[in-house]
Design a protein around this motif. Structure first.
Motif, mmCIF file in Angstrom:
data_model
loop_
_atom_site.group_PDB
_atom_site.id
_atom_site.type_symbol
_atom_site.label_atom_id
_atom_site.label_comp_id
_atom_site.label_asym_id
_atom_site.label_seq_id
_atom_site.Cartn_x
_atom_site.Cartn_y
_atom_site.Cartn_z
ATOM 1 N N GLN A 23 0.803 -1.217 0.000
ATOM 2 C CA GLN A 23 0.000 0.000 0.000
ATOM 3 C C GLN A 23 0.841 1.276 0.000
ATOM 4 O OE1 GLN A 23 -3.452 0.215 -0.442
ATOM 5 N NE2 GLN A 23 -2.894 -1.857 -1.062
ATOM 6 N N THR A 24 2.014 1.229 0.582
ATOM 7 C CA THR A 24 2.877 2.413 0.585
ATOM 8 C C THR A 24 3.291 2.763 -0.836
ATOM 9 O OG1 THR A 24 3.681 1.911 2.802
ATOM 10 C CG2 THR A 24 5.024 3.393 1.473
ATOM 11 N N CYS A 25 3.822 1.805 -1.567
ATOM 12 C CA CYS A 25 4.231 2.068 -2.951
ATOM 13 C C CYS A 25 3.033 2.448 -3.811
ATOM 14 C CB CYS A 25 4.969 0.866 -3.536
ATOM 15 S SG CYS A 25 6.645 0.682 -2.889
ATOM 16 N N GLN A 26 1.924 1.759 -3.625
ATOM 17 C CA GLN A 26 0.726 2.062 -4.404
ATOM 18 C C GLN A 26 0.281 3.508 -4.171
ATOM 19 O OE1 GLN A 26 -0.711 -0.056 -6.609
ATOM 20 N NE2 GLN A 26 0.818 -1.596 -6.126
ATOM 21 N N THR A 27 0.203 3.916 -2.912
ATOM 22 C CA THR A 27 -0.271 5.253 -2.565
ATOM 23 C C THR A 27 0.650 6.346 -3.085
ATOM 24 O OG1 THR A 27 -1.358 4.386 -0.590
ATOM 25 C CG2 THR A 27 -0.898 6.744 -0.614
ATOM 26 N N LEU A 28 1.951 6.117 -3.021
ATOM 27 C CA LEU A 28 2.917 7.146 -3.432
ATOM 28 C C LEU A 28 3.289 7.079 -4.907
ATOM 29 C CD1 LEU A 28 5.212 7.059 -0.290
ATOM 30 C CD2 LEU A 28 3.512 8.792 -0.914
ATOM 31 N N GLY A 29 2.757 6.111 -5.634
ATOM 32 C CA GLY A 29 3.048 6.007 -7.059
ATOM 33 C C GLY A 29 4.448 5.507 -7.350
ATOM 34 N N ILE A 30 5.013 4.724 -6.438
ATOM 35 C CA ILE A 30 6.336 4.153 -6.650
ATOM 36 C C ILE A 30 6.170 2.912 -7.526
ATOM 37 C CG2 ILE A 30 8.354 3.093 -5.579
ATOM 38 C CD1 ILE A 30 7.763 4.816 -3.091
ATOM 39 N N ALA A 31 6.794 2.942 -8.698
ATOM 40 C CA ALA A 31 6.650 1.864 -9.673
ATOM 41 C C ALA A 31 7.807 0.875 -9.559
ATOM 42 C CB ALA A 31 6.608 2.443 -11.082
ATOM 43 N N ARG A 43 10.960 3.389 -9.475
ATOM 44 C CA ARG A 43 10.978 4.816 -9.787
ATOM 45 C C ARG A 43 9.815 5.522 -9.109
ATOM 46 N NH1 ARG A 43 7.117 5.038 -13.834
ATOM 47 N NH2 ARG A 43 6.934 3.010 -14.834
ATOM 48 N N MET A 44 10.023 6.837 -8.914
ATOM 49 C CA MET A 44 9.027 7.661 -8.234
ATOM 50 C C MET A 44 9.156 9.091 -8.745
ATOM 51 S SD MET A 44 8.987 8.524 -4.128
ATOM 52 C CE MET A 44 10.376 9.658 -4.147
ATOM 53 N N ARG A 45 8.029 9.739 -8.966
ATOM 54 C CA ARG A 45 8.036 11.163 -9.314
ATOM 55 C C ARG A 45 7.778 11.957 -8.032
ATOM 56 N NH1 ARG A 45 8.632 13.574 -13.809
ATOM 57 N NH2 ARG A 45 8.050 11.736 -15.027
ATOM 58 N N VAL A 46 8.615 12.964 -7.769
ATOM 59 C CA VAL A 46 8.475 13.799 -6.577
ATOM 60 C C VAL A 46 7.254 14.711 -6.758
ATOM 61 C CG1 VAL A 46 9.570 15.536 -5.113
ATOM 62 C CG2 VAL A 46 10.970 13.741 -6.168
ATOM 63 N N LEU A 64 12.667 6.139 1.673
ATOM 64 C CA LEU A 64 11.591 5.188 1.406
ATOM 65 C C LEU A 64 11.733 4.559 0.023
ATOM 66 C CD1 LEU A 64 7.971 5.461 2.417
ATOM 67 C CD2 LEU A 64 8.463 5.040 0.033
ATOM 68 N N LEU A 65 12.042 5.366 -0.995
ATOM 69 C CA LEU A 65 12.230 4.829 -2.342
ATOM 70 C C LEU A 65 13.380 3.825 -2.358
ATOM 71 C CD1 LEU A 65 11.726 4.751 -5.407
ATOM 72 C CD2 LEU A 65 13.226 6.764 -5.587
ATOM 73 N N ALA A 66 14.502 4.187 -1.753
ATOM 74 C CA ALA A 66 15.658 3.284 -1.707
ATOM 75 C C ALA A 66 15.323 2.017 -0.924
ATOM 76 C CB ALA A 66 16.858 4.002 -1.087
ATOM 77 N N ASP A 67 14.635 2.167 0.195
ATOM 78 C CA ASP A 67 14.268 1.026 1.031
ATOM 79 C C ASP A 67 13.331 0.085 0.290
ATOM 80 O OD1 ASP A 67 14.252 -0.357 3.642
ATOM 81 O OD2 ASP A 67 12.167 0.321 3.748
ATOM 82 N N ALA A 68 12.431 0.638 -0.502
ATOM 83 C CA ALA A 68 11.516 -0.208 -1.283
ATOM 84 C C ALA A 68 12.290 -1.033 -2.307
ATOM 85 C CB ALA A 68 10.454 0.662 -1.971
ATOM 86 N N GLU A 99 11.741 12.883 -11.682
ATOM 87 C CA GLU A 99 11.552 11.438 -11.621
ATOM 88 C C GLU A 99 12.842 10.843 -11.083
ATOM 89 O OE1 GLU A 99 9.366 8.152 -14.100
ATOM 90 O OE2 GLU A 99 11.222 8.740 -15.121
ATOM 91 N N LEU A 100 12.717 10.065 -10.020
ATOM 92 C CA LEU A 100 13.868 9.426 -9.392
ATOM 93 C C LEU A 100 13.830 7.937 -9.665
ATOM 94 C CD1 LEU A 100 13.777 11.274 -5.959
ATOM 95 C CD2 LEU A 100 15.067 11.889 -8.016
ATOM 96 N N VAL A 101 15.002 7.362 -9.870
ATOM 97 C CA VAL A 101 15.137 5.931 -10.136
ATOM 98 C C VAL A 101 16.056 5.352 -9.066
ATOM 99 C CG1 VAL A 101 15.938 4.200 -11.783
ATOM 100 C CG2 VAL A 101 14.839 6.301 -12.608
ATOM 101 N N ALA A 102 15.614 4.272 -8.435
ATOM 102 C CA ALA A 102 16.411 3.581 -7.417
ATOM 103 C C ALA A 102 16.795 2.209 -7.944
ATOM 104 C CB ALA A 102 15.619 3.441 -6.116
ATOM 105 N N GLU A 103 18.104 1.953 -7.974
ATOM 106 C CA GLU A 103 18.606 0.655 -8.429
ATOM 107 C C GLU A 103 19.279 -0.051 -7.258
ATOM 108 O OE1 GLU A 103 21.391 -1.402 -11.837
ATOM 109 O OE2 GLU A 103 21.508 0.768 -11.548
ATOM 110 N N ALA A 104 18.717 -1.183 -6.868
ATOM 111 C CA ALA A 104 19.250 -1.984 -5.764
ATOM 112 C C ALA A 104 20.056 -3.141 -6.323
ATOM 113 C CB ALA A 104 18.113 -2.521 -4.899
ATOM 114 N N VAL A 105 21.234 -3.365 -5.722
ATOM 115 C CA VAL A 105 22.133 -4.426 -6.165
ATOM 116 C C VAL A 105 22.665 -5.163 -4.936
ATOM 117 C CG1 VAL A 105 24.273 -4.944 -7.392
ATOM 118 C CG2 VAL A 105 22.825 -3.066 -8.178
#
Length: 145
Positions: A23-31, A43-46, A64-68, A99-105
């Motif tokens: 629900q957090t990602c859904q509500t904030l539009g984090i794809a 990714r997320m648009r501020v 939050l974006l990085a943690d997701a 638009e921010l992009v988070a890449e986890a490795v």
């Protein structure tokens, strides 16, 4: 699958199901754009609701974006996996409309523990934040998977 799930997730029904219950990602539009073993791209648009008194993206939203992204990367192996620690370094501001992009490795995995690095960038490539998360696998398959 929901509108915020990338086409690259077609073969990841468990991850897609996990995302659809997030629900957090859904509500904030984090794809969630991509997931593979030990990796994730989100990714997320501020929005105006995400900025602090200086007009910059609030650090909590960047974390939050990085943690997701970290969460989906460390859950890519199928076991229920959670964060046991995380830290973030903020390097550049982000503004409304960016638009921010988070890449986890994944950097290391041993037994039930893992270490993951996440880079958050503006869509044109400038680094906004660096995040390091440590995970621990609890075992089992997520409910509803």
């Amino acid at each position: 699958m929901g509108a915020n799930i990338g086409p690259a997730l077609a073969g990841h029904s468990r991850i897609a199901s996990l995302y659809e219950r997030d629900q957090t990602c859904q509500t904030l539009g984090i794809a969630l754009d991509e997931v593979s073993a030990g990796r994730a791209l989100m990714r997320m648009r501020v929005t105006e609701a995400m900025v602090n008194g200086y007009g910059m993206a609030h650090g909590g939203y960047l974390f939050l974006l990085a943690d997701a992204a970290f969460s989906y990367a460390c859950n890519s192996y199928g076991q229920v996996t959670v964060a046991q620690a995380a830290q973030v370094t903020f390097l550049a501001p982000a503004a409304v409309g960016d638009e921010l992009v988070a890449e986890a490795v994944e950097r290391a995995r041993s037994g039930r523990n893992g270490v993951y690095d996440v880079t958050v960038r503006h869509s044109e490539g400038k680094v906004v934040a660096e995040f390091r998360g440590q995970s621990v696998a609890l075992g089992g398959i997520p409910q509803g998977a």
